[in-house]
Enzyme design. Sequence first.
Site, PDB file in Angstrom:
ATOM      1  CD  GLU A 190      -3.115   0.960   2.271  1.00 20.65           C
ATOM      2  OE1 GLU A 190      -3.547  -0.143   2.429  1.00 20.65           O
ATOM      3  OE2 GLU A 190      -3.615   1.901   2.582  1.00 20.65           O
ATOM      4  CG  ASN A 233      -5.056   0.102   5.985  1.00 25.32           C
ATOM      5  OD1 ASN A 233      -5.918   0.688   7.075  1.00 25.32           O
ATOM      6  ND2 ASN A 233      -4.715   0.572   4.998  1.00 25.32           N
ATOM      7  CD  GLU A 314      -7.541   6.482   6.430  1.00 24.60           C
ATOM      8  OE1 GLU A 314      -6.793   5.345   6.250  1.00 24.60           O
ATOM      9  OE2 GLU A 314      -7.355   7.480   5.868  1.00 24.60           O
ATOM     10  NE  ARG A 347      -0.259   4.072  11.818  1.00 27.98           N
ATOM     11  CZ  ARG A 347      -0.967   4.499  10.693  1.00 27.98           C
ATOM     12  NH1 ARG A 347      -2.269   4.215  10.600  1.00 27.98           N
ATOM     13  NH2 ARG A 347      -0.682   5.384   9.931  1.00 27.98           N
ATOM     14  NE  ARG A 359      -7.741  13.284   7.687  1.00 26.46           N
ATOM     15  CZ  ARG A 359      -7.593  12.799   6.430  1.00 26.46           C
ATOM     16  NH1 ARG A 359      -8.098  12.765   5.560  1.00 26.46           N
ATOM     17  NH2 ARG A 359      -6.300  11.679   6.461  1.00 26.46           N
ATOM     18  CG  ASP A 388      -2.542  10.691   5.229  1.00 28.97           C
ATOM     19  OD1 ASP A 388      -1.612  10.543   5.782  1.00 28.97           O
ATOM     20  OD2 ASP A 388      -3.616  10.544   4.534  1.00 28.97           O
ATOM     21  CD  GLU A 410       2.399   6.503  10.744  1.00 29.48           C
ATOM     22  OE1 GLU A 410       2.066   6.062  11.915  1.00 29.48           O
ATOM     23  OE2 GLU A 410       2.082   6.326   9.865  1.00 29.48           O
ATOM     24  CD  GLU A 416      -0.810   8.205   0.680  1.00 26.89           C
ATOM     25  OE1 GLU A 416      -0.208   7.808   1.609  1.00 26.89           O
ATOM     26  OE2 GLU A 416      -2.084   8.378   0.587  1.00 26.89           O
ATOM     27  CD1 TRP A 566     -11.618  10.172   2.681  1.00 26.57           C
ATOM     28  CD2 TRP A 566     -13.165   8.927   1.545  1.00 26.57           C
ATOM     29  NE1 TRP A 566     -11.826   8.888   3.504  1.00 26.57           N
ATOM     30  CE2 TRP A 566     -12.548   8.178   2.641  1.00 26.57           C
ATOM     31  CE3 TRP A 566     -14.103   8.319   0.822  1.00 26.57           C
ATOM     32  CZ2 TRP A 566     -12.938   6.967   2.932  1.00 26.57           C
ATOM     33  CZ3 TRP A 566     -14.443   6.813   1.136  1.00 26.57           C
ATOM     34  CH2 TRP A 566     -13.983   6.215   2.252  1.00 26.57           C
TER      35      TRP A 566
END
Length: 728
Positions: A190, A233, A314, A347, A359, A388, A410, A416, A566
């Site tokens: 991912e 995930n 998520e 997390r 958010r 993010d 992190e 990404e 999103w």
Amino acid sequence: MKLKFTLLKLVGIIILCCGTKVHCQSPAGYDLWLPYKKVEDLQLLEQYKQATRSIYFQKNSQILKVAQAELKKGLSSMLNQTPNFTASSLTSNSIIIAKKSALEQDIVKMVKADYDQIGPEGFLIKAIQLKDKKVLVLTAKEDIGILYGVFRLLRLMQSHKTLNSINLVDTPKIALRLLNHWDNLDRTVERGYAGFSLWNWQKLPEYIDQRYIDYARANASIGINAVSLTNVNANALILTPMYLEKVEALANVFRPYGIKVYLTARFSAPIEIGGLNTADPLNVEVQQWWENKANEIYSRIPDFGGFLVKANSEGQPGPQNYGRNHVDGANMMARALQPFNGNVIWRAFVYSEYDDTDRAKQAYDEFIPYDGKFLNNVLVQTKNGAIDFQPREPFHPMFGAMPKTPLIIEFQITQEYLGFSTHLVFLPKLFEEVLNSDTYRKGEGSTVAKVVDGSLDEKKITGMAGVANIGTDLNWTGHPFAQANWYGFGRLAWDPYLSSETIAEEWLQATYSNNPKFVEPAKKMMITSREAVVNYMNPLGLHHIFDTGHHYGPGPWVNELSRPEWNPTYYHQADENGIGFDRTFSGSKATEQYAEPLRLQFNDPNTCPEEYLLWFHHLPWDYTLKNDRTLWEGIALKYQEGVDQVAFMSNTWDNLKTYISKEQYEEVRMLLEIQLKEAKWWRDACLLYFQTYSKKELPEGVEKPTQTLEYFKSLKFPFAPGIRPKWD
Ligand code: BDP
């Protein structure tokens, strides 16, 4: 059994071949920053040969054996001669590498003061005068310190440093230096842009790929001491005996390099693989299940690191599915791991589709009340920013507000939101900016680095995690310069106060060349690269305007996805009146989450640093920037500046052609060409779209787009790499 033996023998031969003078020709980039190039400077070569004339090496453990093999590999290659390891009396040697118990008394006396400074996992390298001769002593309190010291010694030699009067004590400032792989069991990764997962589950445990060993070496060389193998995930199958046997084999490979294995634990595993009908953390059977699982894992892997958990985020299952909270969930797992000194890394990347709060505020709101409520072996892992892994975000406000909880930071090493493995972006510059940010929690100087290394609140467990950018590509990371991001992450996890320039220089010297005519311009290119990507993707505090799902390229127009957050339109809020997310006291109040003076500073557009302007403010298109330009002009000029910076990088690289091999030059040249094309794509697509609201002409100096907005909107990338198959 026989098969196992034959394979082990084969692996042994491969190791031998790569570990001695018989030189296996590695494909370009495979050696990372460890190519151990031959020292061409004759004077230096002579000095190094003298200094390493004869070597005493204590090698009574697996780690020390690995350290000796590395020294042998490095010296043979750099000095073009087989090193002379002797078993004779220590003092007759020119290098002594041993722990204190094996050192002779007169040496112990000479190094004592420095030796006492060595902390956990640290080392000392010191040149001493022993009677009439110079001796180099490399010592440590633990075996792993010796291995780190050997790698450092070799790096110093690779970067042509003199060893004559060396006196270096170095100890990592952060205890847990952890890579997070987002690798799935089917070997897709991912957000991975460098091929498939390194972990060949189907061939494990019997087949030990040489890559596992080289991966471990690379990590140890920069001090990474833990890896979480699987995607956050998570798939519960990784906790079944069939997979644990494979994990055990990897742990056995990594152990001699001082690397512990962590696994991601799916919260609903007791149901999915345990046959229970609940995963409620307060249910006794569930608790028992996790305890049994911990027992089972530790019986195979006695130094197992622990679990990394993404819960109630998520769509992942978590304690809230049972009306419990993060503390209930984390502490339940922590209790199961406690008897074995294992950790739970929980997390803090949470936000909910049922909560219409900004958010950026949700994780803080949810976690701050839990400060001090987690058990000692729970570490809360918090992304560097509140949204993010964007090209630029202000630091996550949680770093200024959880004094009683060990917070691991992190970072995302995989790109990404930063051009995948096609764009050259030197991330230590981003990491450094976050680490140097001042939270002001205890007044000026309360930097994120001090929170993370535990010094601000005297925290015992400290950690830094990086989402890995590593895969099966021949050069491991896709883009050759993305290796510098893996390298730089490791170096900052070791010492969060290192400057990104130092890191760039170290990496360039080790990987490419020591010639300052190469290093200086290449360093400038790397340092520029981070601001360039901010400018051509998300200038002035814009964020998350990526095309959705795969995050490849711009998609500021996307507006029809079910969850509001999103949609890029949620983040930029562009309309005829202006652009930006109002997080002030009259907006979402996210500025409230920062300590004074930041709270007020961020809250006022006049004092808010312009790089965060549209992160915190919705402002009219003709708002005046510090340079007297209107906001619209400023945005347009920043996009252009980003493109110009990539052109500068590309020219810089062209001028460096003569210092490197044709292959090395060509691969980066081609990638920079794509980066320039995509920087223009970003500029044109975003400006055309925002122009539909600003209704203003592009200012002078900004190139006119060659395509229409409709064209950019029509681009679709169903097979973009790294995509997440489904959100469950
Ligand atoms: C987002 C990624 C998603 C990850 C998530 C996470 O798009 O693939 O699962 O972060 O960190 O950035 O959990």
